[in-house]
Design a protein around this motif. Structure first.
Motif, PDB file in Angstrom:
ATOM      1  N   GLY A  39     -63.702 -75.026 -90.224  1.00 28.96           N
ATOM      2  CA  GLY A  39     -64.002 -76.517 -89.339  1.00 28.96           C
ATOM      3  C   GLY A  39     -63.749 -76.310 -88.123  1.00 28.96           C
ATOM      4  O   GLY A  39     -63.606 -75.309 -87.504  1.00 28.96           O
ATOM      5  N   LEU A  40     -63.636 -77.435 -87.358  1.00 28.50           N
ATOM      6  CA  LEU A  40     -63.512 -77.839 -85.981  1.00 28.50           C
ATOM      7  C   LEU A  40     -62.184 -78.272 -85.435  1.00 28.50           C
ATOM      8  O   LEU A  40     -62.407 -79.505 -84.822  1.00 28.50           O
ATOM      9  N   GLY A  41     -61.010 -77.876 -85.890  1.00 26.63           N
ATOM     10  CA  GLY A  41     -59.970 -78.572 -85.490  1.00 26.63           C
ATOM     11  C   GLY A  41     -60.199 -80.116 -85.432  1.00 26.63           C
ATOM     12  O   GLY A  41     -60.324 -80.596 -86.468  1.00 26.63           O
ATOM     13  N   VAL A  42     -59.692 -80.625 -84.329  1.00 22.02           N
ATOM     14  CA  VAL A  42     -59.549 -82.324 -84.296  1.00 22.02           C
ATOM     15  C   VAL A  42     -60.903 -82.978 -84.122  1.00 22.02           C
ATOM     16  O   VAL A  42     -60.978 -84.033 -84.101  1.00 22.02           O
ATOM     17  N   LEU A  43     -62.125 -81.956 -84.199  1.00 20.60           N
ATOM     18  CA  LEU A  43     -63.409 -82.478 -83.746  1.00 20.60           C
ATOM     19  C   LEU A  43     -64.145 -83.123 -85.150  1.00 20.60           C
ATOM     20  O   LEU A  43     -65.087 -83.715 -85.011  1.00 20.60           O
ATOM     21  N   CYS A  44     -63.748 -82.994 -86.369  1.00 23.03           N
ATOM     22  CA  CYS A  44     -64.340 -83.117 -87.399  1.00 23.03           C
ATOM     23  C   CYS A  44     -63.579 -83.794 -88.560  1.00 23.03           C
ATOM     24  O   CYS A  44     -62.188 -83.988 -88.789  1.00 23.03           O
ATOM     25  N   PRO A  79     -43.888 -83.116 -77.666  1.00 27.45           N
ATOM     26  CA  PRO A  79     -43.613 -83.870 -78.824  1.00 27.45           C
ATOM     27  C   PRO A  79     -43.748 -85.394 -78.441  1.00 27.45           C
ATOM     28  O   PRO A  79     -44.276 -86.109 -79.344  1.00 27.45           O
ATOM     29  N   LYS A  80     -43.211 -85.899 -77.559  1.00 29.81           N
ATOM     30  CA  LYS A  80     -43.132 -87.200 -77.241  1.00 29.81           C
ATOM     31  C   LYS A  80     -44.181 -87.975 -76.991  1.00 29.81           C
ATOM     32  O   LYS A  80     -44.310 -89.251 -77.092  1.00 29.81           O
ATOM     33  N   ARG A  85     -51.813 -88.001 -77.317  1.00 31.12           N
ATOM     34  CA  ARG A  85     -52.371 -87.123 -78.501  1.00 31.12           C
ATOM     35  C   ARG A  85     -53.598 -87.958 -79.401  1.00 31.12           C
ATOM     36  O   ARG A  85     -54.554 -87.496 -79.546  1.00 31.12           O
ATOM     37  N   ASP A  86     -53.140 -88.944 -79.734  1.00 31.85           N
ATOM     38  CA  ASP A  86     -54.319 -89.889 -80.371  1.00 31.85           C
ATOM     39  C   ASP A  86     -55.431 -90.232 -79.604  1.00 31.85           C
ATOM     40  O   ASP A  86     -56.656 -90.186 -80.012  1.00 31.85           O
ATOM     41  N   ILE A  87     -55.104 -90.387 -78.285  1.00 32.33           N
ATOM     42  CA  ILE A  87     -56.476 -90.444 -77.393  1.00 32.33           C
ATOM     43  C   ILE A  87     -57.183 -89.381 -77.435  1.00 32.33           C
ATOM     44  O   ILE A  87     -58.242 -89.507 -77.521  1.00 32.33           O
ATOM     45  N   VAL A  88     -56.538 -88.087 -77.127  1.00 30.84           N
ATOM     46  CA  VAL A  88     -57.351 -87.126 -76.975  1.00 30.84           C
ATOM     47  C   VAL A  88     -58.205 -86.844 -78.249  1.00 30.84           C
ATOM     48  O   VAL A  88     -59.107 -85.961 -78.568  1.00 30.84           O
ATOM     49  N   ARG A  89     -57.322 -86.850 -79.536  1.00 30.68           N
ATOM     50  CA  ARG A  89     -58.163 -86.718 -80.944  1.00 30.68           C
ATOM     51  C   ARG A  89     -59.432 -87.594 -81.045  1.00 30.68           C
ATOM     52  O   ARG A  89     -60.338 -86.940 -81.470  1.00 30.68           O
ATOM     53  N   ASP A 169     -54.597 -78.637 -71.238  1.00 33.77           N
ATOM     54  CA  ASP A 169     -53.689 -79.630 -70.957  1.00 33.77           C
ATOM     55  C   ASP A 169     -54.089 -80.930 -71.644  1.00 33.77           C
ATOM     56  O   ASP A 169     -55.143 -81.147 -71.869  1.00 33.77           O
ATOM     57  N   ASP A 170     -52.860 -81.729 -71.783  1.00 31.00           N
ATOM     58  CA  ASP A 170     -53.271 -83.027 -72.468  1.00 31.00           C
ATOM     59  C   ASP A 170     -53.847 -83.809 -71.476  1.00 31.00           C
ATOM     60  O   ASP A 170     -54.150 -85.204 -72.014  1.00 31.00           O
TER      61      ASP A 170
END
Length: 311
Positions: A39-44, A79-80, A85-89, A169-170
């Motif tokens: 698969g494609l990591g967070v992309l699918c 981690p914090k 991360r939610d936006i990036v996902r 980077d994020d």
């Protein structure tokens, strides 16, 4: 004889989230290490019961063809920064599909998670998304984290190596299909690609830390190069130090500068361009929103007067 005091119930409760994180990460790592990815990591979308993301497939799926190229994208974060991360996902998940000739996996990269609260919440992310790597290092930016990432990848993915490995980077938005197109015609060895930094008249002395790609052979070399540690060259501006490693070793001869398609978003946020591969400096939600609007990420949303009204 000295007696040993039993741990208190409070201590056990504090350690429990850490134990959960370590157990989940160990299981996920064991499942991934020899099996590669489908698969494609967070992309699918995620398959039920899988520890990574994958494109949903019919029940009687033919064996997939070997991709022309494969890419691991490591997003260094802390981690914090869960909201980031939610936006990036979401931003990555709503991109156009990656071309069928490529396999791309996206992972968020931490050092050791030492705070019990962070450990419990990161454990939930691992269970829900399966897109996190936890490295054996102290959390930092320019004190060896990038070295820990590149030196760990060959061991973590020895059973299914990638053609290319990226560090980003994020606060960076990577347009994955655009990067895949750039890589398709490139060599698979001795590649060092990114935003070339001009210093001492050399336009590509090193690649800017917003995001750069190395071929698998270079990453494997980093993992085995004792001279990097002997010189204590893991400490310092991470992008500059990586350039120093490959320059002193005479490596990375296939260098590619993707300016102006890789760039920093300026103060007025008016320099976005349609052929972007990477845009950097998305330090807050306003800058993310401007970027996502520019690339029409939410253009496909269905209108609904009953459920929501968006500007």
């Amino acid at each position: 004889m000295t007696s040993t005091k039993a741990p208190s119930s409070t201590s056990c409760l504090l350690l429990a989230p850490v134990a959960v994180l370590l157990l989940v990460f160990l299981v996920a790592s064991l499942n991934r290490s020899g099996a590669g990815s489908d698969g494609l990591g967070v992309l699918c979308a995620r398959r039920a019961g899988a520890d990574h993301y994958a494109v949903a497939a019919p029940e009687k799926e033919a064996a997939p063809a070997e991709p022309e190229l494969s890419l691991l994208v490591g997003i260094l974060t802390m981690p914090k920064l869960r909201e980031r991360r939610d936006i990036v996902r979401l931003a990555y998940a709503l991109q156009p599909p990656v071309p069928s000739y490529a396999r791309v996996d996206v992972r968020f990269v931490f050092c050791n998670v030492t705070d019990p609260v962070d450990a419990a919440l990161v454990a939930l992310e691992i269970m829900a998304h399966g897109d996190i790597l936890v490295l054996d290092c102290a959390e930092n930016m320019n004190d060896g984290k990038t070295y820990a990432y590149f030196s760990s990848v060959p061991r973590l993915f020895a059973g299914a190596p990638y053609d290319y490995v990226m560090k980003t980077d994020d606060d960076t938005y990577l347009r994955v299909p655009a990067l895949v197109e750039e890589l398709r015609g490139k060599p698979r060895e001795d590649v060092y690609l990114g935003y070339g930094f001009n210093m001492s008249g050399d336009p590509m002395l090193f690649m800017h830390g917003m995001g750069y790609v190395m071929s698998w052979d270079l990453v494997s070399w980093v993992a085995s190069a004792e001279e990097i540690l002997a010189r204590n060259d893991t400490v310092g501006p991470e992008d500059l130090m990586l350039g120093k490693w490959v320059n002193l070793a005479g490596k990375g001869k296939n260098r590619y500068d993707l300016k102006p398609r890789m760039y920093d978003l300026n103060w007025n946020m008016d320099n976005l361009r349609p052929d972007t591969v990477v845009v950097h400096m998305l330090k807050d939600n306003r800058r993310w929103a401007t970027t996502l609007r520019y690339f029409n990420v939410t253009a496909g949303i269905e209108p609904s007067n009953k459920l929501y009204r968006l500007p």
